[in-house]
Write an enzyme that holds these catalytic residues in place. Sequence first.
Site: not given
Length: 321
Positions: A49-55, A178, A204
């Site tokens: 998930g490195a394309n956006t946000g935290i990643g 989380s 979630y």
Amino acid sequence: MILMDLLCHPVWAISTVLLALVVRLQRRAKWDPRACEVTLKGKTAIVTGANTGIGKFIAMDFARRGARVILACRSEARGSAALKEIRETTGNSNVHLRLVDVSSLDSVREFADRILAEEKALHILVNNAGASGLPREITKDGLEISFATNHLGPFLLTNLLLDLLKNSAPSRIVTVSSVNHKKGQVDFSHFRGENLKYHMDTVYNHTKLHNVICTTELARRLQGTGVCANSVHPGVVLTEVLRHYSLTVRFLFNLIGFFFFKSPEEGAVSSIYCAVAEDTEGITGKYFDSDCSLVLPAPLARDPALAVKDFEICERLTSKL
């Protein structure tokens, strides 16, 4: 309209701004990644998930430290954009994109096969990809989509890459969970989409509890191998994790979050801390809060018998029949 009226009220607005400033000061982690001089030259890291946000910011940090970074993304277009940005920002050309859909066990296996064929070592694995508010769906593997995306896919990926991580030791596995795991419940029928209530972040929360439970059990199984495994809470972060919620929920989340929540870059800090800091070397089977402090997870996540059962069930669900 009521919300807008409150925002326009001068006393309420001033109080909100002052409170926001206090929260911004309190939410800072005790550890600053930019002050940490740990280098990752010669190291290989994978961030899902490195394309956006935290990643993206986790991957950015690793690239700044000189690592060979593999962006594990579902979208080729968004992954390519992140790849370009990280290379240009850090000056590190040894950043690469590999496609994977963590909700699909076949996709995870194909990704892992390629990694094992191409990479000689793996020192850091960050299981960051996840989503909240996904609509009810059963994948072709017969798994509930949120559990497949947030837990079972990453669980399988980690296990498929364990030998490479062991051969590269010392190495680290970081799973982004989380604080909401404390509101989660364990019901193994959930994995197949049974007995679930789809309300806000309820599903979630269950998936995030399984993250912590299985990471703790994984760490126990890895004792003596030189591979550390920990779970982290990134904080309440303004990311796209709520992209599947209604426009109203997203609007309110972003509005409140502007004042009170962490930015994606701030949210990446606890994961980076677990992955690279000298302070966390040798620490395994623990849960870190968003300020990089060690805290106790929920009581269910501290039940060793439950952890063994959970891990074994996840192994069966993700095994190739």
